[in-house]
Design an enzyme around this catalytic site. Structure first.
Site, short mmCIF file in Angstrom:
data_model
loop_
_atom_site.label_atom_id
_atom_site.label_comp_id
_atom_site.label_asym_id
_atom_site.label_seq_id
_atom_site.Cartn_x
_atom_site.Cartn_y
_atom_site.Cartn_z
N CYS A 1 0.88 -1.18 0.00
CA CYS A 1 0.00 0.00 0.00
C CYS A 1 0.91 1.23 0.00
CB CYS A 1 -0.86 -0.05 1.26
SG CYS A 1 -1.73 1.48 1.67
N HIS A 2 0.40 2.37 -0.47
CA HIS A 2 1.28 3.54 -0.53
C HIS A 2 1.78 3.97 0.86
CE1 HIS A 2 2.61 6.48 -3.75
NE2 HIS A 2 3.43 6.58 -2.73
N THR A 3 1.02 3.67 1.90
CA THR A 3 1.44 4.05 3.25
C THR A 3 2.78 3.37 3.60
OG1 THR A 3 -0.89 4.24 3.80
CG2 THR A 3 0.65 4.25 5.65
N HIS B 1 1.27 -4.05 5.82
CA HIS B 1 0.05 -4.05 6.65
C HIS B 1 -1.17 -4.55 5.90
CE1 HIS B 1 -0.02 -0.18 4.59
NE2 HIS B 1 -1.33 -0.23 4.71
N GLU B 2 -1.03 -4.87 4.60
CA GLU B 2 -2.19 -5.37 3.87
C GLU B 2 -1.91 -6.84 3.59
OE1 GLU B 2 -4.11 -2.47 0.91
OE2 GLU B 2 -3.53 -4.12 -0.38
N CYS C 1 -10.46 -2.61 20.53
CA CYS C 1 -10.32 -3.31 21.82
C CYS C 1 -11.66 -3.79 22.32
CB CYS C 1 -9.64 -2.40 22.85
SG CYS C 1 -10.72 -1.08 23.48
N CYS D 1 -13.53 0.53 24.80
CA CYS D 1 -13.30 1.95 25.05
C CYS D 1 -14.48 2.75 24.50
CB CYS D 1 -11.98 2.38 24.40
SG CYS D 1 -12.06 2.44 22.60
N CYS E 1 -14.91 2.28 20.77
CA CYS E 1 -15.44 0.97 20.36
C CYS E 1 -16.92 0.87 20.72
CB CYS E 1 -14.63 -0.16 20.99
SG CYS E 1 -12.99 -0.31 20.23
N CYS F 1 -10.31 3.47 18.05
CA CYS F 1 -10.09 2.79 19.34
C CYS F 1 -8.98 3.49 20.15
CB CYS F 1 -9.70 1.34 19.06
SG CYS F 1 -9.19 0.41 20.50
N ARG G 1 -5.74 2.37 18.04
CA ARG G 1 -5.85 3.17 16.81
C ARG G 1 -4.48 3.27 16.13
NH1 ARG G 1 -7.23 9.24 18.53
NH2 ARG G 1 -8.94 8.16 19.54
N CYS H 1 -6.63 -3.45 3.93
CA CYS H 1 -6.38 -2.00 3.98
C CYS H 1 -7.07 -1.28 2.83
CB CYS H 1 -4.90 -1.64 4.02
SG CYS H 1 -4.68 0.16 3.98
N ARG I 1 -2.74 -2.96 -7.33
CA ARG I 1 -2.21 -3.74 -6.22
C ARG I 1 -1.37 -4.88 -6.77
NH1 ARG I 1 -2.46 -0.04 -3.09
NH2 ARG I 1 -3.49 -0.10 -1.06
P1 NAD Z 1 -1.42 4.94 -5.08
O1 NAD Z 1 -0.07 5.49 -5.16
O2 NAD Z 1 -1.69 3.62 -5.70
O3 NAD Z 1 -2.49 5.99 -5.68
C1 NAD Z 1 -2.41 7.37 -5.46
C2 NAD Z 1 -2.83 8.09 -6.75
O4 NAD Z 1 -2.89 9.50 -6.48
C3 NAD Z 1 -1.83 7.91 -7.90
O5 NAD Z 1 -2.53 7.43 -9.04
C4 NAD Z 1 -1.26 9.31 -8.11
O6 NAD Z 1 -0.95 9.59 -9.47
C5 NAD Z 1 -2.40 10.19 -7.62
N1 NAD Z 1 -2.00 11.55 -7.18
C6 NAD Z 1 -0.93 11.89 -6.42
N2 NAD Z 1 -0.91 13.24 -6.24
C7 NAD Z 1 -2.02 13.73 -6.85
C8 NAD Z 1 -2.57 15.03 -7.00
N3 NAD Z 1 -1.98 16.11 -6.46
N4 NAD Z 1 -3.72 15.18 -7.72
C9 NAD Z 1 -4.32 14.09 -8.27
N5 NAD Z 1 -3.85 12.84 -8.17
C10 NAD Z 1 -2.71 12.65 -7.47
O7 NAD Z 1 -1.80 4.91 -3.49
P2 NAD Z 1 -2.91 4.08 -2.68
O8 NAD Z 1 -2.27 2.86 -2.12
O9 NAD Z 1 -4.15 3.99 -3.47
O10 NAD Z 1 -3.12 5.07 -1.43
C11 NAD Z 1 -3.70 6.34 -1.63
C12 NAD Z 1 -3.53 7.20 -0.41
O11 NAD Z 1 -4.34 6.70 0.68
C13 NAD Z 1 -2.11 7.25 0.16
O12 NAD Z 1 -1.88 8.56 0.63
C14 NAD Z 1 -2.16 6.26 1.30
O13 NAD Z 1 -1.15 6.50 2.26
C15 NAD Z 1 -3.53 6.56 1.84
N6 NAD Z 1 -4.15 5.55 2.70
C16 NAD Z 1 -4.91 6.01 3.72
C17 NAD Z 1 -5.58 5.14 4.53
C18 NAD Z 1 -6.49 5.62 5.61
O14 NAD Z 1 -6.98 4.80 6.39
N7 NAD Z 1 -6.78 6.91 5.71
C19 NAD Z 1 -5.44 3.76 4.30
C20 NAD Z 1 -4.69 3.33 3.20
C21 NAD Z 1 -4.04 4.24 2.40
ZN ZN Z 2 -2.66 0.76 3.62
#
Ligand code: NAD
Ligand code: ZN
Length: 379
Positions: A47-49, A69-70, A99, A102, A105, A113, A117, A177, A372
């Protein structure tokens, strides 16, 4: 071979330094303590994170670390006092927990959580702060309490969703995820009404799952916004009806969208991690009723700036982790949606790799080629 209570030696992909290729190492994985489980990971995806914290450009560096994490796997052994999980259970480890005890939850509205969290800075287990991974006695940090780039990992039971054992783990691992995060951001947070318009910023797995949510909710128009036009062809399969590449326009993208939609979209979901896109996603919703949600993980020094009048004009801004799903309570049901063919997961999976080639998955993501990439452990 009985492994319960023993240290397990297995392969893990260790990040020794920021931005440097992961190194396949033999690690020792200690047995699970009270309230923890040790899981044999069968499949993991990227994942991107993971990539942000590995690059550590806008995030606090913590190395050496085992990312990931995925994932999906099978419980190998459980720590003292656990009754809801047993060896052999098919499970998804999840980066945020439940949990069960809390105020969050107990609240129907929250999945934040108090105990479990998401915490990106923690490198050890929740009770003693220590790691369950080591190499020749030297501890290796955990990531998000999951660290799935290892053949075995130790996770708090509150971060483990027990799922239908018939569900194919090489597909449903993405529910742990990206899929749930995007789907839930739409269905649980901005909740588009039938016939409304939805803009999705960022068409990676998270954004495309958000688009699936919009399609399921009966959105009339789904506008995909991405800087990478290669995403647009793929996104058609996810019900995205129109595309905007901000680079193709001289005007701010908020204005482009307002012109396309007679004043703004009804709902928008930001899935990029770019603070500019977060501001755009908020400012492009219609005044009077528009709702936007932020999902992308920002850099640690980012600040969100908009004119307060945008709120006074009755726009709403929200944010969410994990699409507001409670991991243990709700995720088995998301897996069932796949089993009942209400959700398609195959189309998110563009690449597969053996564990030994995990570094290639980072390249695919950084080049914007993959949605993915599923990594098979033990291969
Ligand atoms: P990814 O890299 O596969 O997709 C991100 C997309 O955003 C790409 O296609 C990229 O070209 C585009 N992008 C980047 N900057 C941009 C902009 N300024 N304008 C338009 N498009 C833009 O990533 P992903 O795995 O799909 O994750 C996406 C985001 O979600 C990441 O920031 C990730 O960390 C986050 N995330 C958050 C949670 C949460 O629970 N909040 C969970 C998982 C992932
Ligand atoms: Zn993720």
């Amino acid at each position: 071979m009985i492994t319960t209570g023993q240290i397990i030696r297995c392969k893990a992909a260790v990040a020794w330094e920021a931005g440097k290729p992961l190194v396949m190492e033999e690690v020792e994985v200690a047995p699970p303590q009270k309230h923890k489980v040790r899981i044999k990971i069968l499949f993991t995806s990227l994942c991107h994170t993971d990539v942000y914290f590995w690059e550590a450009k806008g995030q606090t560096p913590l190395f050496p670390r085992i990312f990931g994490h995925e994932a999906g796997g099978i419980v190998e052994s459980v720590g003292e006092g656990l009754t809801d999980l047993q060896p052999g259970d098919h499970v998804l480890p999840i980066f945020t927990g439940e949990c069960g005890d809390c105020p969050h939850c107990h609240s129907e509205e929250s999945n934040m959580c108090d105990l479990l969290r998401i915490n990106t800075e923690r490198g050890g287990m929740i009770h003693d702060g220590e790691s369950r991974f080591s190499i020749n006695g030297k501890p290796i940090h955990h990531f998000l309490g999951t660290s799935t780039f290892s053949e075995y990992t130790v996770v708090h039971s509150g971060q483990v969703a027990k799922i239908n054992p018939d569900a194919p783990l090489d597909k449903v691992c993405i529910v742990s995820c990206g899929l749930s995060t995007g789907l839930g951001a739409t269905l649980n947070v901005v909740k588009p009404k039938k016939g409304q318009s939805v803009a999705i910023f960022g068409l990676g797995a998270v954004g495309l799952a958000a688009a699936e949510g919009a399609r399921i909710a009966g959105a009339s128009r789904i506008i995909g916004v991405d800087l990478n036009s290669q995403r647009f062809d793929q996104a058609k399969e996810f019900g995205v009806t129109e595309f905007v590449n901000p680079r193709d326009h001289d005007k701010p993208v908020q204005q482009v969208i307002a012109e396309m939609t007679n004043g703004g979209v009804d709902r928008s979901v930001e899935c990029t991690g770019s603070v500019q896109a977060m501001i755009q996603a908020f400012e492009c919703v219609h005044d009077g009723w528009g709702v936007a949600v932020l999902v992308g993980v920002p850099s640690k020094d980012d600040a969100f700036k908009t004119h307060p009048m945008n709120f006074l004009n009755e726009r709403t801004l929200k944010g969410t982790f994990f699409g507001n799903y409670k991991p243990k309570t709700d995720i088995p049901g998301v897996v069932e949606k796949y089993m009942n063919k209400e959700l398609e997961l195959e189309k998110f999976i563009t690449h597969t790799l053996p564990f030994s080639e995990i570094n290639k998955a980072f390249d695919y993501m950084l080049k914007g080629e993959s949605i993915r990439c599923i990594i098979t452990m033990g291969a």
